[in-house]
Structures are given as C-alpha cells and as structure tokens.
Design an enzyme around this catalytic site. Structure first.
Site, PDB file in Angstrom:
ATOM      1  N   GLY A 185      42.502  41.756  36.753  1.00  0.00           N
ATOM      2  CA  GLY A 185      41.334  41.196  36.071  1.00  0.00           C
ATOM      3  C   GLY A 185      41.374  41.552  34.598  1.00  0.00           C
ATOM      4  O   GLY A 185      42.073  42.473  34.179  1.00  0.00           O
ATOM      5  N   SER A 186      40.618  40.801  33.819  1.00  0.00           N
ATOM      6  CA  SER A 186      40.584  41.061  32.379  1.00  0.00           C
ATOM      7  C   SER A 186      39.255  40.608  31.809  1.00  0.00           C
ATOM      8  O   SER A 186      38.562  39.772  32.391  1.00  0.00           O
ATOM      9  CB  SER A 186      41.736  40.338  31.667  1.00  0.00           C
ATOM     10  OG  SER A 186      41.626  38.939  31.832  1.00  0.00           O
ATOM     11  N   GLY A 187      38.908  41.189  30.672  1.00  0.00           N
ATOM     12  CA  GLY A 187      37.680  40.822  29.975  1.00  0.00           C
ATOM     13  C   GLY A 187      37.903  40.896  28.484  1.00  0.00           C
ATOM     14  O   GLY A 187      39.038  40.925  28.004  1.00  0.00           O
TER      15      GLY A 187
ATOM     16  N   ASP B 289      24.138  50.026  34.454  1.00  0.00           N
ATOM     17  CA  ASP B 289      24.476  48.645  34.844  1.00  0.00           C
ATOM     18  C   ASP B 289      24.759  48.589  36.340  1.00  0.00           C
ATOM     19  O   ASP B 289      25.736  47.988  36.780  1.00  0.00           O
ATOM     20  CB  ASP B 289      25.676  48.151  34.044  1.00  0.00           C
ATOM     21  CG  ASP B 289      25.852  46.630  34.135  1.00  0.00           C
ATOM     22  OD1 ASP B 289      24.936  45.963  34.669  1.00  0.00           O
ATOM     23  OD2 ASP B 289      26.889  46.118  33.696  1.00  0.00           O
TER      24      ASP B 289
ATOM     25  N   GLY C 178      39.022  44.939  28.042  1.00  0.00           N
ATOM     26  CA  GLY C 178      40.022  45.640  28.834  1.00  0.00           C
ATOM     27  C   GLY C 178      40.757  44.747  29.804  1.00  0.00           C
ATOM     28  O   GLY C 178      40.302  43.655  30.147  1.00  0.00           O
TER      29      GLY C 178
ATOM     30  N   VAL D 145      42.882  45.115  33.592  1.00  0.00           N
ATOM     31  CA  VAL D 145      43.178  45.964  34.744  1.00  0.00           C
ATOM     32  C   VAL D 145      44.372  45.379  35.485  1.00  0.00           C
ATOM     33  O   VAL D 145      44.358  44.204  35.864  1.00  0.00           O
ATOM     34  CB  VAL D 145      41.966  46.082  35.691  1.00  0.00           C
ATOM     35  CG1 VAL D 145      42.313  46.977  36.883  1.00  0.00           C
ATOM     36  CG2 VAL D 145      40.762  46.645  34.952  1.00  0.00           C
TER      37      VAL D 145
END
EC number: 2.7.10.1
Length: 495
Positions: A147-149, A321, A152, A154
C-alpha cells in the site's frame, strides 16, 4: 587617408605583374596607381541598392551572432546557477538528514518534569530510539508494495535471523511489513517517519497493538529509513466485515421468554444471544476460517479493540484516529490496532476539512465534539471514537451517520443526536456506546471501564467465548515475544 594609402601600396605590392582587370565595361590596368584609385572610387560609387543590401546582410549577421552569444551566455549562467543551487540544496539535505540521524541515535536530553506524565504524542522530541531494534540491511529483503499514500509506502519484506544458531535457523525467514518514506528526498517525510519510529519503540509490544520488529537506520544519512513491523495478512476489519455481510450468522435474536405487553414498544424488545452450534464444546468458539462471520466474531473484535486501547492509554498514548480502517485482522481473527504514526494520507472520503483547520483533513465522523472544537485529543476523545468503532462493528462496516453530510456532522452531534442502535448489537453494548458518546468527556468511561464492561457482558452471555479470546491473546503475546529472536545479535544457547 593613411589607411587608404596603405591599402593602395598593399595591392601594388601583391600584384606587381598584373596587366589588367576586366570589370564589366571598365578596363583597369594594374599596377598603375591611377587605375587602382579609379577602381576604388568606382566601387564606392556603385549601385545604391546593392550597397543597402550588403549593409542589411551585415547587420542581420551581426544581430544573430550577438543574439546567439547572449543566449549562450544566459544558458551558461543558468547552468551555473542550477549547479550552485543543487549543491546548496544537497548540502542542506545532507545536514538535515545528519541531524535526524543524530537525534535518533542520541539518548536524548533529560525530559522536563512537566512532560513525564503526558502522553507519548506530547514528548516525541525526548523519546529515544532503542538500538536493540536495529536490523542489518543485508538481513532484510523488500518485495512487492502492499500500500502507499502521500507520505509513506508499505512493502512486503522477508527478514533473515540476525544470529542463527543452527542450519535450520539459517534457512528460516519471517514475512514482515516494511514502511518507508514515499519520497526519500523529502526531509519532512523522513522526519515524520523517524518520529513514528521513536513512538513505536516506546509503545512496545502487546497482543492487540501492531508490534515493531525493528528498523534500518544505518542508511538514514543517505535518506533511507525503514520501519519493520509485523505482517498482518488480512487487511483492515471494516473491509472484512463489508466483504462478508452475505455470510454473517446472527446469533442475537429476540427473547421469546419475556412476557409480551402492549405497553412495551417493539423497539424496546430485548434480544439475547442464541448460539446454534450442536457441539457443546464449540459454542461461542471463534472459527479461525475467514470465510465465516458470526456474532461471536463481532463480540471478540469489540473486546480486543478495547483491550488494545486500554494498553495504549496505560502508557499513556493517545491514538487520535481510532477507526476500523486502522484496525488490522490476522487469519486467526486476532486484531492489531495500527496507524498511530504522524503521517496520515487523508485520502478517505469520510475525512472532512473544517474551516478551523483550513487544510488539515480530520476524521469528523469519529471525532468527539470537544476534539472538533479544540483540535486537542485525549483518552476520552479516543473513547468516543471507540464507541463509533463498536457502531461500525455491529453494523458490519456501515459508515457512521450515513445520512448526514460530513460538513453537518458537527451540528448533528451538538444537537444531542447520536448513531442509532445497530441491528446486530445487544442493548447492553448499545448502552456502552451511549456512555462513550456522552457530551461531557469527564462522564465518559475510560478504556479500563470499557474492558470491564465487555468482560462482564460476555461472562453473562458468552463465557466460553471469553475464554477462547483470552487463550488466543496469550498465544499472540508469546509470538510477539519471539520477534526479539529475529533481530537480537547475541542470543544465549537456551533461546
């Protein structure tokens, strides 16, 4: 005049034996001086159009030559500026990375007395990186992206044991999750990742909290920082609940033993758990198969989240969160609370940008009213979010306040309205939700109260399920303890 005379003698010297030059209708004998002077004069008095054309060509040529030189000089100046700027930026970047590296490796200054009892979030600058978590880069292999955002990435990783004791251990590999900055040249991303690493070092390991395996900091001065955590293979709970709605087995049914009365509204009729397994020993037991989803699973998820948050609150640490999208699920149906880092992607549509924060998206559907007002988070604001998590669980992943636009959530909460009782939720657990959503933070339960409430509820209605959950968490605690063996450089023979 002197130049002209010199020109004449120059021609005379170069052409001493020439007899004549035929230039149109004019015959000129050389090296007769008079003829040379005549030819020069004739040339100067030539056709005005030809003279003007020659001058234009000369001017054009000079213009383009000068223009080209100016462009070339400008380009060279630009290259020099870019080179100097690049060197300056590179120098600043290297200095910033060196500072991050030094701060991470430093044992830290003495913590001010007023911060000692504050949550970890408030004293990040004083949290040390524990060197026993260091992983040699050659022992870690990065694989596919999980995954990515915005901040970051992962990846799935494979970890070799740091100090194998035998041939069998040399062949062993551990699947891990590896988090890195999305852009290693962005100092702010690397700084946030370093802060998250210090935070996770201080959190330690607990069965319902995502565990830190270790980190690679040796290449931080080159912009490469890696956080290595447990690999949780089944994604977040919310997605799991949504994907398995069609196979859900509801063991919470209307209690037929209570006397019916026309004075009792239908909405107030109580429901109790009725587990339909024929095998007495399998009642309330969680099936590890991910293909099944029952009321037992929902109760287990709720208790485990409360358990993990109780641990975080005891440190103390505020999550800020807490939502099902940040709770991960293992194949054996134990959970891990995750994403308590500083970097948030904020790409979820349930986030909303209120006027107060201008450009900082916040999870308004999970936020308490006072957190929305002040943007300050406490254990009691996390408790509010826990109540929303329970709503998500017992609605099988439904969005909180589904009929209310994000920009009206604040007004909706302040009017005293709350999420309704979910269809698959026992009335006692909905009572707990309402306590979590009390307008006054001081009147909400803490997480220790929430765990006690859950345990009391399950002892009465699903005691075997409670025993099952306790055993699963005992095994998970032991598995997390064994993570140390993978990174420990010196291990005793008894290990």
């Amino acid at each position: 005049m002197q130049s002209f005379i010199f020109f004449v003698f120059l021609i005379y010297g170069f052409f001493p034996h020439c007899q004549s030059i035929n230039d149109g209708n004019i015959k000129i004998n050389l090296p007769n001086q008079q003829d040379v002077i005549y030819r020069y004069t004739r040339s100067e008095r030539g056709d005005p159009a030809e003279k003007e054309g020659s001058v234009f060509k000369l001017r054009t040529t000079v213009f383009f030559v000068v223009y080209g030189l100016l462009v070339l000089l400008a380009f060279i100046a630009f290259l020099v500026w870019r080179l100097r700027r690049s060197k300056t930026q590179e120098k600043r970047k290297n200095m910033a990375l060196m500072n991050i590296y030094s701060d991470l490796r430093d044992t830290g200054d003495a913590m001010p007395e007023e911060l000692k009892n504050r949550p970890l979030n408030d004293k990040l600058d004083y949290l040390p990186y524990k060197k026993q978590y260091e992983i040699a880069s050659e022992n870690l292999e990065n694989k596919s992206i999980l995954g990515s955002g915005n901040f970051g990435v992962v990846r799935k990783g494979i970890l070799k044991m740091a100090s194998p004791k035998n041939e069998e251990e040399k062949k062993m590999r551990l699947t891990v999750a590896v988090k890195s900055a999305a852009n290693c040249y962005d100092i702010s991303q690397t700084s946030m990742l370093a802060a998250e690493l210090r935070l996770m070092c201080s959190i330690g390991r607990f069965p319902n909290v995502l565990a830190l395996v270790g980190a690679v900091t040796s290449e931080l001065r080159k912009g490469r920082l890696l956080i290595v955590t447990e690999y949780i293979d089944c994604g977040d709970i919310r997605k799991y609940l949504i994907d398995h709605r069609n196979v859900f087995q509801d063991h919470l049914i209307e209690d037929k033993t209570e006397p019916d009365s026309y004075l009792t509204p239908i909405s107030a009729k109580r429901k109790n758990y009725v587990f339909k397994n024929t095998d007495e020993n399998s009642d309330y037991v969680i099936k590890e198969s991910l293909d099944s989803l029952t009321t037992s699973d929902l109760l287990s998820f709720g208790l485990q989240i409360a358990n993990g948050m109780q641990y975080l609150a005891s440190i103390p640490m505020v999550h800020r969160d807490l939502a099902l999208r940040n709770v991960l699920l293992k194949k054996n149906k134990t959970i891990r609370i995750a994403d308590f880092g500083m970097a948030r992607t904020h790409e979820n549509k349930s986030y909303y940008i209120p006027q107060k924060t201008k450009d900082a998206p916040v999870p308004v559907r999970w936020m308490s009213p006072e957190a929305f007002d002040t943007m300050k988070f406490t254990e009691k604001s996390d408790v509010w979010s826990f109540g929303i998590c329970l709503y998500e669980i017992f609605t099988l992943g439904q969005l909180p306040y589904p009929d209310v636009p994000s920009e009206r959530i604040y007004e909706y909460m302040h009017s005293g309205r709350r999420c309704p009782q979910p269809q698959h939720c026992h009335v006692e657990l909905y009572d707990l939700m309402k306590l979590c959503w009390h307008e006054k933070p001081e009147l909400r339960p803490n997480f220790s109260n929430c765990v006690e409430y859950f345990i009391g509820h399950m002892k009465k209605s699903a005691s075997k399920l409670l025993e099952n959950v306790d055993e699963m968490l005992r095994v998970e605690a032991e598995n997390q303890r064994k993570l140390e063996d993978w990174i420990r450089v010196e291990r005793s023979e008894s290990v």
